[in-house]
Motif scaffolding. Structure first.
Motif, PDB file in Angstrom:
ATOM      1  N   ALA A   1      -4.257  24.114   8.733  1.00 57.90           N
ATOM      2  CA  ALA A   1      -3.149  24.050   9.445  1.00 57.90           C
ATOM      3  C   ALA A   1      -1.987  24.460   8.698  1.00 57.90           C
ATOM      4  O   ALA A   1      -1.438  23.942   8.064  1.00 57.90           O
ATOM      5  N   ASP A   2      -1.163  25.314   9.414  1.00 59.88           N
ATOM      6  CA  ASP A   2       0.250  25.641   8.790  1.00 59.88           C
ATOM      7  C   ASP A   2       1.269  26.236   9.979  1.00 59.88           C
ATOM      8  O   ASP A   2       1.303  27.269  10.292  1.00 59.88           O
ATOM      9  N   LEU A   3       1.933  25.115  10.475  1.00 56.44           N
ATOM     10  CA  LEU A   3       2.614  25.314  11.524  1.00 56.44           C
ATOM     11  C   LEU A   3       3.654  26.416  11.538  1.00 56.44           C
ATOM     12  O   LEU A   3       3.801  27.140  12.306  1.00 56.44           O
ATOM     13  N   ASP A   4       4.362  26.335  10.470  1.00 63.60           N
ATOM     14  CA  ASP A   4       5.558  27.146  10.219  1.00 63.60           C
ATOM     15  C   ASP A   4       5.141  28.594   9.700  1.00 63.60           C
ATOM     16  O   ASP A   4       5.972  29.457   9.144  1.00 63.60           O
ATOM     17  N   LYS A   5       3.519  28.882   9.188  1.00 65.69           N
ATOM     18  CA  LYS A   5       3.225  29.963   8.760  1.00 65.69           C
ATOM     19  C   LYS A   5       3.890  30.359   7.513  1.00 65.69           C
ATOM     20  O   LYS A   5       4.009  31.570   7.179  1.00 65.69           O
ATOM     21  N   ASP A   6       4.163  29.544   6.758  1.00 69.03           N
ATOM     22  CA  ASP A   6       4.840  29.575   5.370  1.00 69.03           C
ATOM     23  C   ASP A   6       3.975  29.659   4.242  1.00 69.03           C
ATOM     24  O   ASP A   6       4.198  29.923   3.005  1.00 69.03           O
ATOM     25  N   GLY A   7       2.634  29.566   4.322  1.00 67.57           N
ATOM     26  CA  GLY A   7       1.634  29.590   3.359  1.00 67.57           C
ATOM     27  C   GLY A   7       1.138  28.267   2.788  1.00 67.57           C
ATOM     28  O   GLY A   7       0.382  28.081   1.888  1.00 67.57           O
TER      29      GLY A   7
ATOM     30  N   CYS B   1       0.693  19.214   3.077  1.00 68.89           N
ATOM     31  CA  CYS B   1       1.317  19.370   1.765  1.00 68.89           C
ATOM     32  C   CYS B   1       2.564  20.110   1.942  1.00 68.89           C
ATOM     33  O   CYS B   1       3.489  20.060   0.973  1.00 68.89           O
ATOM     34  N   ASP B   2       3.088  20.460   3.140  1.00 68.81           N
ATOM     35  CA  ASP B   2       4.491  21.110   3.608  1.00 68.81           C
ATOM     36  C   ASP B   2       5.477  20.025   3.688  1.00 68.81           C
ATOM     37  O   ASP B   2       5.294  19.242   4.661  1.00 68.81           O
ATOM     38  N   ASP B   3       6.459  20.021   2.932  1.00 72.53           N
ATOM     39  CA  ASP B   3       7.492  19.156   2.827  1.00 72.53           C
ATOM     40  C   ASP B   3       8.431  19.578   4.268  1.00 72.53           C
ATOM     41  O   ASP B   3       9.603  18.834   4.458  1.00 72.53           O
ATOM     42  N   ASP B   4       8.246  20.647   4.642  1.00 72.53           N
ATOM     43  CA  ASP B   4       9.101  21.131   5.865  1.00 72.53           C
ATOM     44  C   ASP B   4       8.117  21.699   6.842  1.00 72.53           C
ATOM     45  O   ASP B   4       8.060  23.021   7.002  1.00 72.53           O
ATOM     46  N   VAL B   5       7.147  20.825   7.488  1.00 72.43           N
ATOM     47  CA  VAL B   5       6.249  21.519   8.279  1.00 72.43           C
ATOM     48  C   VAL B   5       6.853  22.569   9.425  1.00 72.43           C
ATOM     49  O   VAL B   5       6.185  23.451   9.657  1.00 72.43           O
ATOM     50  N   ASP B   6       8.030  22.436  10.009  1.00 70.04           N
ATOM     51  CA  ASP B   6       8.360  23.229  11.040  1.00 70.04           C
ATOM     52  C   ASP B   6       9.128  24.185  10.495  1.00 70.04           C
ATOM     53  O   ASP B   6       9.910  25.301  11.432  1.00 70.04           O
TER      54      ASP B   6
ATOM     55  N   ASP C   1      12.281  24.437   9.619  1.00 65.30           N
ATOM     56  CA  ASP C   1      13.571  24.444   9.917  1.00 65.30           C
ATOM     57  C   ASP C   1      14.541  24.218   8.850  1.00 65.30           C
ATOM     58  O   ASP C   1      15.863  23.956   9.051  1.00 65.30           O
ATOM     59  N   GLY C   2      14.107  24.043   7.401  1.00 59.69           N
ATOM     60  CA  GLY C   2      15.119  23.623   6.503  1.00 59.69           C
ATOM     61  C   GLY C   2      15.440  22.326   6.317  1.00 59.69           C
ATOM     62  O   GLY C   2      16.161  21.968   5.368  1.00 59.69           O
ATOM     63  N   ILE C   3      14.812  21.372   7.283  1.00 57.24           N
ATOM     64  CA  ILE C   3      14.978  19.888   7.016  1.00 57.24           C
ATOM     65  C   ILE C   3      13.683  19.521   6.475  1.00 57.24           C
ATOM     66  O   ILE C   3      12.802  19.537   7.376  1.00 57.24           O
ATOM     67  N   VAL C   4      13.835  18.667   5.743  1.00 59.55           N
ATOM     68  CA  VAL C   4      12.565  18.157   4.806  1.00 59.55           C
ATOM     69  C   VAL C   4      12.173  17.105   5.763  1.00 59.55           C
ATOM     70  O   VAL C   4      12.795  16.705   6.465  1.00 59.55           O
ATOM     71  N   ASN C   5      10.640  16.886   5.826  1.00 61.22           N
ATOM     72  CA  ASN C   5      10.015  16.216   6.955  1.00 61.22           C
ATOM     73  C   ASN C   5      10.710  14.641   6.792  1.00 61.22           C
ATOM     74  O   ASN C   5      10.875  13.912   7.980  1.00 61.22           O
ATOM     75  N   GLY C   6      10.925  14.095   5.635  1.00 61.81           N
ATOM     76  CA  GLY C   6      11.269  12.676   5.789  1.00 61.81           C
ATOM     77  C   GLY C   6      12.822  12.599   6.322  1.00 61.81           C
ATOM     78  O   GLY C   6      13.216  11.687   6.824  1.00 61.81           O
ATOM     79  N   GLN C   7      13.340  13.824   6.455  1.00 60.47           N
ATOM     80  CA  GLN C   7      14.930  13.597   7.155  1.00 60.47           C
ATOM     81  C   GLN C   7      14.899  14.334   8.375  1.00 60.47           C
ATOM     82  O   GLN C   7      15.889  14.369   9.126  1.00 60.47           O
ATOM     83  N   ASP C   8      13.805  14.911   8.813  1.00 59.83           N
ATOM     84  CA  ASP C   8      13.778  15.727   9.909  1.00 59.83           C
ATOM     85  C   ASP C   8      13.607  14.963  11.359  1.00 59.83           C
ATOM     86  O   ASP C   8      12.406  14.174  11.303  1.00 59.83           O
ATOM     87  N   ASN C   9      14.393  14.993  12.296  1.00 57.67           N
ATOM     88  CA  ASN C   9      14.133  13.870  13.406  1.00 57.67           C
ATOM     89  C   ASN C   9      13.378  14.588  14.696  1.00 57.67           C
ATOM     90  O   ASN C   9      12.919  14.110  15.501  1.00 57.67           O
ATOM     91  N   CYS C  10      12.932  15.847  14.004  1.00 56.49           N
ATOM     92  CA  CYS C  10      11.793  16.670  14.748  1.00 56.49           C
ATOM     93  C   CYS C  10      11.063  17.299  13.797  1.00 56.49           C
ATOM     94  O   CYS C  10      11.188  18.486  13.589  1.00 56.49           O
ATOM     95  N   GLN C  11       9.888  16.788  13.241  1.00 55.53           N
ATOM     96  CA  GLN C  11       9.244  17.275  12.271  1.00 55.53           C
ATOM     97  C   GLN C  11       8.295  18.527  12.545  1.00 55.53           C
ATOM     98  O   GLN C  11       8.036  19.364  11.666  1.00 55.53           O
ATOM     99  N   LEU C  12       7.865  18.552  13.929  1.00 52.05           N
ATOM    100  CA  LEU C  12       6.988  19.592  14.190  1.00 52.05           C
ATOM    101  C   LEU C  12       7.435  20.344  15.228  1.00 52.05           C
ATOM    102  O   LEU C  12       6.935  21.477  15.541  1.00 52.05           O
ATOM    103  N   ILE C  13       8.787  20.476  15.529  1.00 55.45           N
ATOM    104  CA  ILE C  13       9.523  21.486  16.304  1.00 55.45           C
ATOM    105  C   ILE C  13      10.767  21.825  15.497  1.00 55.45           C
ATOM    106  O   ILE C  13      11.683  21.079  15.060  1.00 55.45           O
ATOM    107  N   ALA C  14      11.092  23.193  15.409  1.00 52.84           N
ATOM    108  CA  ALA C  14      12.236  23.493  14.499  1.00 52.84           C
ATOM    109  C   ALA C  14      13.461  23.217  15.326  1.00 52.84           C
ATOM    110  O   ALA C  14      13.602  23.518  16.378  1.00 52.84           O
ATOM    111  N   ASN C  15      14.367  22.451  14.767  1.00 54.82           N
ATOM    112  CA  ASN C  15      15.499  22.056  15.332  1.00 54.82           C
ATOM    113  C   ASN C  15      16.577  21.982  14.043  1.00 54.82           C
ATOM    114  O   ASN C  15      16.955  20.852  13.594  1.00 54.82           O
TER     115      ASN C  15
END
Length: 745
Positions: free
Chosen positions: A536-542, A547-552, A554-568
Motif C-alpha cells: 500500500a502506498d497512499l500518496d503514490k510516492d514509491g 515505512c513512509d513517514d508522511d503517508v498522505d 502533505d509534507g507533514i510527518v506522520n507523528g506531527q500530522d493531525n490527519c495522517q491519512l488525508i492530505a491537509n
C-alpha cells in the motif's frame, strides 16, 4: 671334516646311482656344474604328500611348531602382517636348535609375506629356525615358496627362510626382505649345513655388525651366510650385504661346499675376506659363476672371492668371472683377493669396470668389449650352461627380483609404500592417486601444485578466493573475512560482522533478498525492511505506507500530522480536538427527513420506492471525509434505510455495506448492491438522498403499512453513526397505482 669328506665322496657318484635314495648320511650330491635337484625316497621335492596339512593363515603357519615332523603345504598366499606369537616379538621361528623342523613344506608357488621377527638374542632365526637334524638323522624338505617383505632380526644363524638348514634340501625357494643379526646371516638361509639349495633367489639387504672389532662375527651372504659342506646351484642373489668378516654377494663363506651355476649382483661392504660372490672359499668348489656388484673392504677384497685356502681338500674356482669394482687396502683383486692354497682355471674379470690390473688367482683381465665376446671364453659350455647376453649369462639360474627395501625406514616396504623415499607410516593419500601426501606435490589432485595452491588439500582448480586472504574459498573457514566463521555466519560470502537479521530467517540482511520476509523481493519492495505484502502506498510516492513517514504526502510527518491519512497541509482543526477537520468525524449529526416518498404499484415490472430527504448538507464535508477515510482504511462503513417502527421488525430494510460503496466522489456517496437491485444516491449539494428499490415483491398492504409507518435513516462510518427517525403519514391517495405521501410538518 667327516661331513666334508662325505660331500666330496658323493660328488663322485653317478646321478643315476641307487644311492640317490639312500639314507641321509649317504645322500647323493650332483656334479658341481649340473644344478640337478636332489630327490629323497620318502619326501620328493615338488611332490605333495597325500597326508599333507593345508596352511591358510599365519596362525596355522605358526602352529607347525606343534608337530615339527608333519607334512604341510600352502593353500594360498599367507599374510603375517601384525602377527605376534604372544610375547611381543613377532613370529616365533618354526623349529629351534634342540627340536628342529624335520617335515616337508611345499609352498605350491604361494608366498608368505610381512613376517616380523624381532629376537636379537636368539640363535636359529627365520620363518624356520632350524630345519633338519644337525647329526643328519632326519631331514627337512622345503620347496616352492617365497617369503617376502619380511624384517627378521636374530643373533646368529639368521635367514629370511631358514636360520640353519641341516642335511636337508630347499628347491625353488625365494626371499625378499631384510635380515639383521651378528653372525651367520643370509638373505635366504643363515647356515647351509650339508644341505642342497637349488633354483633359489634372494633380494633385499643383510645387515650385520660393521665395527671390525670382533673376528667371530663372520659369514654374511646375500643368499647364504655360511655354506658348510652344502651345495648351491642354479641360484642368484641381489642383496646388499653389510658386515665385518667373510662377506659375499651370494655366500659369506663356502667351506667344503660347492657353488655352481649361480651369480650375485648386490653390493658387499665389510672389512676382510670380502667378495662379490663369496667372502672366502675354503676347500670348496666354485664353478660357472659370476658376480657384478661393487665390493668394499680393507683386506682380501675382490670381485668374485676375497680369500681362497685349503683345509684338507684343495679349493677350486673355474669357469667364472667378475665385473664389479673392488675397493680395498691390501690383497685386492679383480676376481680373487688372496689365494693361499687351491687352484683357478679359465676365469676372467673386467679390467675396465673393476679398475684393477692384478688378481690373486691369475685370472685373465679383459676389457669390457672383450668380456662381451664369446670367443674370450674358450672351453666354456655355451650349449648347456652359458649363453651370451652382453656378458655371459647362466641358463639355469633365475634372475632375482629387485630388492624389496624400506628405503625411508618407515616400516613399509618400498613396493607397497606410496612414498618410498619419505617416511609416512600412515600412508595418507588424500586424492587417492597412489602417491602419499608427504611426497605428492598436488595433494588434492586439482592440477595446481601444492606450493601455488591456495587450498593444497582440497580440490579447487579455479583458486577462487573471495576475501583475498590467500586461502581459497573451499578451504577458508571465514570466506568473507568478517571474523565470523562460515558455519556460524548467516552471510558466509558477504562480510557482516554484526550478523544483523531483521526477519530472523537465518539469512543476514546483507545477503537476504527479502529482508522483511513479506514475500516481496527487496529490489521491488517499497518497504524492504518492514513487512508490507500489500505494498500500500497512499500518496503514490514509491514508499509503502508501512515505512513512509508522511503517508498522505502533505509534507507533514506522520507523528506531527493531525490527519495522517488525508492530505491537509494547513492542519486545520476547528474543534481543537487534535484531529484535523479533514479527517475529524463528529459523534452525531441530525438528518432531516422532510421530503416526499413516491411509490409505484408493486405489480409493475419495475417497482420503485423512492424517498427524498432534505437537509443533506447537514451531513456535509465531515461525513464525506469520514466515508473517504473509511474506504481508504477499509474500515466498516454502512448506510441503512429502514421502514417500520423503531425497535420492531422492519417492514423493509437495506444496508449498504462497505463493499457496496461504489465511490465517494462528485460530492456524493454512491451505493449499489452487486445485483443493482438497490441503488442509493446521496448527493450532498442536492440536500436529499434517493433510494431506488426495484422488484421489492411487496404487496399493496405491505406498501400501505410501509408508507404510513416510521422511517429511520442511519449512516455509520467507523464508530460514528449519523441517524434520525421521522413519522410519515398519507398526504394524498390516488387510484392505488401511484401514491404520494408527505411527512407531517
Amino acid at each position: 671334516m667327516k661331513k666334508q669328506l662325505w660331500l666330496y665322496a658323493a660328488l663322485l657318484i653317478n646321478l643315476n646311482s641307487d644311492l640317490a635314495h639312500a639314507k641321509p648320511q649317504d645322500k647323493q650330491t650332483p656334479d658341481d656344474d649340473s644344478g640337478a635337484v636332489y630327490n629323497d625316497s620318502k619326501k620328493g621335492i615338488g611332490v605333495l604328500p597325500a597326508a599333507a596339512l593345508a596352511i591358510s593363515t599365519c596362525a596355522e603357519l605358526q602352529g607347525i611348531n606343534n608337530d615339527l615332523s608333519g607334512e604341510y603345504y600352502l593353500a594360498n598366499n599367507v599374510n603375517c602382517a601384525g602377527f605376534d606369537a604372544g610375547d611381543g616379538n613377532g613370529f616365533l621361528p618354526i623349529g629351534n636348535e634342540a627340536t628342529p623342523f624335520v617335515g616337508t613344506f611345499d609352498g605350491q608357488e604361494f608366498s608368505i609375506s610381512n613376517v616380523l621377527i624381532n629376537r636379537p638374542t636368539m640363535d636359529y632365526v627365520g620363518v624356520f629356525g632350524r630345519a633338519g637334524a644337525v647329526d643328519g638323522s632326519d631331514e627337512a624338505i622345503i620347496s616352492r615358496v617365497t617369503v617376502k617383505r619380511f624384517n627378521i632380526t636374530g643373533r646368529q644363524f639368521v635367514g629370511g627362510l631358514v636360520g640353519q638348514l641341516s642335511y636337508s634340501s630347499a628347491e625353488n625357494v625365494h626371499s625378499q626382505g631384510v635380515v639383521t643379526g651378528e653372525a651367520g646371516l643370509g638373505g635366504l638361509v643363515g647356515s647351509n649345513l650339508y644341505s642342497i639349495i637349488t633354483n633359489a633367489t634372494s633380494s633385499g639387504s643383510v645387515n650385520g655388525d660393521h665395527t671390525g672389532t670382533d673376528p667371530n662375527k663372520i659369514a654374511y651372504g646375500g643368499l647364504v651366510g655360511s655354506n658348510d659342506g652344502g651345495h648351491i646351484s642354479c641360484s642368484s642373489s641381489n642383496v646388499n650385504v653389510l658386515g665385518d668378516y667373510k662377506l659375499g654377494g651370494l655366500a659369506g663363506e663356502n667351506v667344503g661346499g660347492t657353488i655352481s651355476q649361480s651369480f650375485a649382483n648386490g653390493t658387499v661392504d665389510g672389512f676382510s675376506e670380502v667378495g662379490g660372490l663369496a667372502g672366502e672359499n675354503i676347500s670348496g668348489t666354485i664353478a660357472n659363476c659370476f658376480a657384478t656388484g661393487a665390493v668394499t673392504g680393507e683386506d682380501e677384497v675382490a670381485g668374485l672371492v676375497g680369500l681362497q685356502d685349503a683345509d684338507g681338500v684343495n679349493p677350486m674356482i673355474r669357469n667364472s668371472y667378475a665385473t664389479g669394482k673392488p675397493t680395498g687396502v691390501s690383497n685386492t683383486g679383480g676376481l680373487l683377493g688372496l689365494m693361499i692354497k687351491g687352484a683357478c682355471a679359465d676365469n676372467y674379470y673386467d679390467m675396465t669396470t673393476s679398475g684393477v690390473a692384478t688378481d690373486g688367482c691369475g685370472a685373465g683381465g679383459r676389457t669390457t668389449a672383450q668380456m662381451q665376446m664369446q670367443n674370450t671364453y674358450p672351453g666354456w659350455d655355451f650349449n648347456n650352461t652359458w649363453q651370451m647376453n652382453g656378458y655371459p649369462d647362466l641358463r639355469c639360474a633365475p634372475t632375482p627380483p629387485p630388492p624389496i627395501l624400506d628405503t625411508d625406514n618407515d616400516g613399509i616396504y618400498d613396493d607397497e609404500d606410496n612414498c618410498p623415499l619419505d617416511a609416512n607410516t600412515d600412508q595418507a593419500d588424500l586424492d587417492k592417486d597412489g602417491l602419499g601426501d608427504v611426497c605428492d606435490n598436488d595433494d588434492d589432485n586439482d592440477t595446481i601444485l601444492d606450493p601455488a595452491d591456495n587450498c593444497p588439500i582440497t580440490p579447487n582448480p579455479d583458486q577462487a578466493d573471495l576475501d583475498k586472504d590467500g586461502f581459497g574459498n573451499v578451504c577458508d573457514d571465514d570466506d568473507d573475512n568478517d571474523k565470523v566463521l562460515d558455519p556460524s555466519d548467516n552471510c558466509p560470502l558477504i562480510a557482516n560482522p554484526d550478523q544483523a537479521d531483521l526477519d530472523k530467517d537465518g539469512l543476514g540482511d546483507v545477503c537476504d533478498d527479502d529482508d522483511d520476509n513479506d514475500k516481496v523481493l527487496d529490489p521491488v519492495d517499497n518497504c524492504p525492511l518492514i513487512a508490507n505484502p500489500d505494498q500500500a502506498d497512499l500518496d503514490k510516492d514509491g514508499l509503502g505506507d508501512s515505512c513512509d513517514d508522511d503517508v498522505d504526502g502533505d509534507g507533514i510527518v506522520n507523528g506531527q500530522d493531525n490527519c495522517q491519512l488525508i492530505a491537509n497541509p494547513d492542519q486545520k482543526d476547528s474543534d481543537a480536538d487534535g484531529t484535523g477537520d479533514a479527517c475529524d468525524t463528529p459523534e452525531s449529526l441530525a438528518v432531516q427527513t422532510t421530503g416526499l416518498i413516491v411509490t409505484r404499484n408493486a405489480q409493475a415490472n419495475d417497482d420503485l420506492a423512492q424517498f427524498k430527504m432534505s437537509s443533506m448538507q447537514d451531513l456535509g464535508a465531515a461525513a464525506k471525509a469520514a466515508a473517504a477515510t473509511a474506504k481508504a482504511n477499509k474500515t466498516p462503513l454502512a448506510l441503512t434505510i429502514q421502514f417500520g417502527a423503531t425497535g420492531a421488525t422492519p417492514i423493509y430494510s437495506y444496508t449498504a455495506i462497505a463493499a457496496d460503496l461504489a465511490s465517494v466522489a462528485g460530492n456524493r456517496l454512491l451505493f449499489h448492491s452487486a445485483d443493482k437491485k438497490v441503488q442509493i444516491t446521496c448527493p450532498f449539494s442536492a440536500a436529499r438522498c434517493v433510494v431506488n428499490i426495484r422488484k421489492t415483491d411487496l404487496d399493496n398492504a405491505q406498501l400501505d403499512a410501509l408508507l404510513t409507518g416510521e422511517l429511520t435513516v442511519s449512516l455509520q462510518v467507523g464508530v460514528s453513526t449519523y441517524s434520525n427517525t421521522g413519522t410519515w403519514k398519507q398526504f394524498n391517495s390516488g387510484n392505488g397505482k401511484v401514491t404520494t405521501y408527505r411527512k407531517n410538518k
